[in-house]
Every structure is written in structure tokens, then in C-alpha cells.
Design a protein around this motif. Structure first.
Motif, mmCIF file in Angstrom:
data_model
loop_
_atom_site.group_PDB
_atom_site.id
_atom_site.type_symbol
_atom_site.label_atom_id
_atom_site.label_comp_id
_atom_site.label_asym_id
_atom_site.label_seq_id
_atom_site.Cartn_x
_atom_site.Cartn_y
_atom_site.Cartn_z
ATOM 1 N N ASP A 1 6.876 -0.925 -4.831
ATOM 2 C CA ASP A 1 6.589 -1.094 -3.410
ATOM 3 C C ASP A 1 6.753 -2.563 -3.054
ATOM 4 O O ASP A 1 5.914 -3.398 -3.420
ATOM 5 C CB ASP A 1 5.155 -0.608 -3.133
ATOM 6 N N SER B 1 -6.519 3.295 -1.576
ATOM 7 C CA SER B 1 -5.840 2.004 -1.563
ATOM 8 C C SER B 1 -6.826 0.908 -1.936
ATOM 9 O O SER B 1 -8.035 1.118 -1.995
ATOM 10 C CB SER B 1 -5.237 1.729 -0.182
ATOM 11 N N THR B 2 -6.317 -0.261 -2.200
ATOM 12 C CA THR B 2 -7.139 -1.408 -2.560
ATOM 13 C C THR B 2 -6.835 -2.559 -1.621
ATOM 14 O O THR B 2 -5.730 -2.641 -1.055
ATOM 15 C CB THR B 2 -6.867 -1.837 -4.016
ATOM 16 N N ASP B 3 -7.803 -3.454 -1.452
ATOM 17 C CA ASP B 3 -7.579 -4.627 -0.617
ATOM 18 C C ASP B 3 -6.734 -5.678 -1.323
ATOM 19 O O ASP B 3 -6.256 -6.618 -0.691
ATOM 20 C CB ASP B 3 -8.925 -5.247 -0.207
ATOM 21 N N ALA C 1 -0.064 3.832 -2.954
ATOM 22 C CA ALA C 1 -1.285 4.595 -2.697
ATOM 23 C C ALA C 1 -1.036 5.674 -1.650
ATOM 24 O O ALA C 1 -1.463 6.831 -1.808
ATOM 25 C CB ALA C 1 -2.404 3.664 -2.244
ATOM 26 N N GLY C 2 -0.328 5.323 -0.585
ATOM 27 C CA GLY C 2 -0.034 6.312 0.448
ATOM 28 C C GLY C 2 0.849 7.431 -0.062
ATOM 29 O O GLY C 2 0.625 8.613 0.249
ATOM 30 N N PRO D 1 -3.411 -6.807 -2.776
ATOM 31 C CA PRO D 1 -2.018 -6.360 -2.661
ATOM 32 C C PRO D 1 -1.192 -6.534 -3.926
ATOM 33 O O PRO D 1 -0.018 -6.119 -3.960
ATOM 34 C CB PRO D 1 -1.467 -7.241 -1.541
ATOM 35 N N GLY E 1 0.790 -1.232 0.000
ATOM 36 C CA GLY E 1 0.000 0.000 0.000
ATOM 37 C C GLY E 1 0.816 1.272 0.000
ATOM 38 O O GLY E 1 0.256 2.369 0.123
ATOM 39 N N ARG E 2 2.127 1.163 -0.173
ATOM 40 C CA ARG E 2 2.970 2.364 -0.103
ATOM 41 C C ARG E 2 2.763 3.290 -1.297
ATOM 42 O O ARG E 2 2.897 4.504 -1.162
ATOM 43 C CB ARG E 2 4.446 1.974 0.011
#
Length: 339
Positions: free
Chosen positions: A95, A29-31, A22-23, A33, A19-20
Motif C-alpha cells: 500500500d 486499522s492503526t494510527d 486494513a480496508g 502509517p 490504510g488500504r
């Protein structure tokens, strides 16, 4: 428009992110990975999965189509004379939510002989953030015999392979070159800007535990007997390892607010610069990809309106933008083809 802010472009992969991206980019973010990469200003498609990976511009054209329609506007006469309508680089945000598998990319000679490509996949990394004790694995630490490597791969003797590689601890700001042919893996806990030759050629040495069928898809369709011929099996000594990780020395030609990254061995493949305005960063005309890694500021081009930027933004700058300046309390990484 002469500077193009780009949205995220995240083809699905077989390893997990955390999730880096998106951050970092400030997007939802999405579930799921399995979107650990952002292919920035890409004219390269995912191997065997075209058109996945290709960048679409705001007007709906693919970047590859736009460049083909006016290559000199995008790339400049000198670049077109050398490379035609090919930007000659691929830039990604990567990421690593888990350690990537040990793998290797072919060099240009192998790619020309076996993959009908003028490009291999030398790459380099600029670390944006890294968890404590995060590391990359780079090259074998000793000479490895062909039969030994074949057994490791066929039997998935992962511990033995990793034990034979160099583990290099990294931190934010590090810049490292990974020449084609070197076995390598990026460890968990790292967000990086990656610049590379414009291919998606990878030979997997490891696949156990990852969402990919290595025996079927890990060898570029060549079969492992042939594909392992691209691996540099020589031991990478401390001096050579330090050269890949060495900071570029400043020169009298450096422009204000611009620091060249990567040692000279990367120059035939691509270039990257760290931009820290002092009070501005001056950017000569060049096709380039800019990733803002901290703060906020403004990019002003010679032939277009100012563009406000903030951490997480990615920008595509065509040659036709002319001279540009970055101002503000900000830091960025600029990647461009090498001529």
C-alpha cells in the motif's frame, strides 16, 4: 487442513501506507502509517531484522519450519529437486501511501558474488487499485554514466534522478515486471499484489525525507561504491518498457477460468495467474499463494474441505492440496514459483 487462510503479517517499514491493506482485508486499522506491507506466506525475513516478516501458521510453527519438516508435502517432488525446501518466492500486499524512494534490487549474479545468496530480487506487480493518475517509475529513460549516478545519490539530487526515469501510469488490473537492476519507485495511491524472488535486498538511491538513514543502511552493508554496481544504468526504450507491461497472450493450454499474467521474461523467476471462474477456475497441484481481490466464492481442494473466501482473503495452498477449483462471483490472483 490443506488450504490455509492467513492473517495479515505486517512488519514495520520506513515509508508510509494509507490504510488500504486494513480496508482491503477488513481488519482494524492503526494510527501508525508505517505498516504498508503484508508479507503473505513468507519464509523471508526483513533484511537485518529477523524474524520480522516471517509467517506463523495457525499451529504456532513458522512456515519455514513447517516446510523444512515435510518439503515434498508442501512443495512437491519436482520443486524440491530444483530448490530444496525453499518456496523460491515471496508475495506481498503493498500500500503506497506516499511515493516510495527510488531504489534498485540486485540480480542473481550480483547477489551470489556479494551477498552469498542464490537469489536477487526480480519482482512483478499486479495492481489491485490505483488512484487517478497513479504511476510507477521504471528504469532510466536514457543512459546514465557511473559518475553521474554517484553524484545524484551522494548529493540526493532527487529531481534529476526522477526526471531521468520512465513514468508509467497504471490502473487496476495492470501487471508489470520489474527486473532486478532496474531503478524504480512505486507512486502514491496504489494497492498491489507483489511477487518477487525471496529476498529483501534493496539499494536506496533516494532516502531524503524517509524514516531511514540511507548513508548507513541504504547499501546492504557494501558501501555505495560497490552497491551501485548492481544498477542497470542503460536507457530503457519504449519497446523494452512496453514488453515489461505487456499482457500475456492466451494459449491453447490455458485452463478454464485462469489467465496467465506477466510476459515470458518473468517465467524463470515466478508465475502469476488471474482467476475468474468460468464457471470455475481449475488450479493444478502447486505450492501457491492466492489473494482474493473481489467478490466471494469457495475454494475446493482434492484432499480437504471447501474453504469459503471473500475479497481481501489470502490463502496458502500447498502442493498436497492436489487439484483445486475456485467457484463463485469472484476474482483472485494466484502466485507460484516457476519451474
Amino acid at each position: 487442513m490443506t488450504i490455509f487462510p492467513l492473517p495479515a503479517n505486517t512488519p514495520r517499514s520506513f515509508y508510509r501506507g494509507a490504510g488500504r491493506i486494513a480496508g482491503f482485508r477488513g481488519i482494524p486499522s492503526t494510527d501508525d502509517p508505517y505498516y504498508p506491507e503484508d508479507w503473505v506466506a513468507s519464509t523471508t525475513s526483513r533484511y537485518g531484522a529477523a524474524p520480522a516478516g516471517l509467517t506463523t501458521l495457525p499451529d504456532g510453527r513458522s512456515l519455514a519450519e513447517a516446510i523444512a519438516g515435510d518439503p515434498v508435502w508442501w512443495l512437491g517432488e519436482r520443486h524440491v529437486a530444483e530448490h530444496g525446501a525453499d518456496p523460491a518466492i515471496l508475495v506481498k500486499l503493498l500500500d503506497a501511501g506516499e511515493r516510495l524512494p527510488l531504489h534498485v534490487h540486485p540480480d542473481r549474479r550480483f547477489a551470489a558474488a556479494h551477498l552469498a545468496s542464490p537469489y536477487g530480487k526480480t519482482e512483478a506487480w499486479v495492481v489491485v487499485s490505483a488512484e487517478p493518475d497513479a504511476a510507477v517509475y521504471l528504469g532510466f529513460a536514457r543512459d546514465v554514466e557511473p559518475d553521474e549516478l554517484s553524484r545524484w545519490v551522494a548529493d540526493q539530487r532527487i529531481d534529476q534522478m526522477l526526471d531521468a526515469t520512465n513514468r508509467v501510469q497504471v490502473r487496476a488490473g495492470d501487471a508489470i515486471v520489474c527486473p532486478a537492476g532496474l531503478p524504480h519507485a512505486i507512486g502514491a495511491g496504489i494497492l498491489m499484489v507483489e511477487v518477487q524472488e525471496p529476498t529483501d535486498f534493496s539499494v536506496l538511491l533516494e532516502w531524503e525525507g524517509f524514516a531511514i538513514d540511507g548513508p548507513a543502511n541504504g547499501h546492504l552493508g557494501l558501501g555505495y561504491d560497490q552497491a551501485l554496481g548492481c544498477v542497470d544504468r542503460s536507457g530503457l526504450g519504449a519497446e523494452r518498457l512496453a514488453e515489461l507491461h505487456r499482457a500475456r497472450r492466451p494459449t491453447a493450454d490455458d485452463r478454464p477460468g485462469v489467465r496467465r499474467l506477466f510476459p515470458e521474461l518473468a517465467d524463470e523467476f515466478f508465475a502469476a495467474e488471474r482467476l475468474r471462474p468460468d464457471p470455475v477456475s481449475e488450479l493444478e497441484p502447486a505450492y501457491s499463494v492466492v489473494t482474493v481481490t473481489a467478490g466471494d466464492g469457495t475454494v475446493t481442494s482434492e484432499h480437504g474441505p471447501p474453504v469459503p473466501v471473500k475479497a481481501g482473503d489470502t490463502l496458502l495452498v500447498p502442493y498436497a492440496a492436489g487439484w483445486c477449483t475456485l467457484r463463485g462471483d469472484t476474482t483472485a490472483v494466484r502466485c507460484k514459483p516457476s519451474l
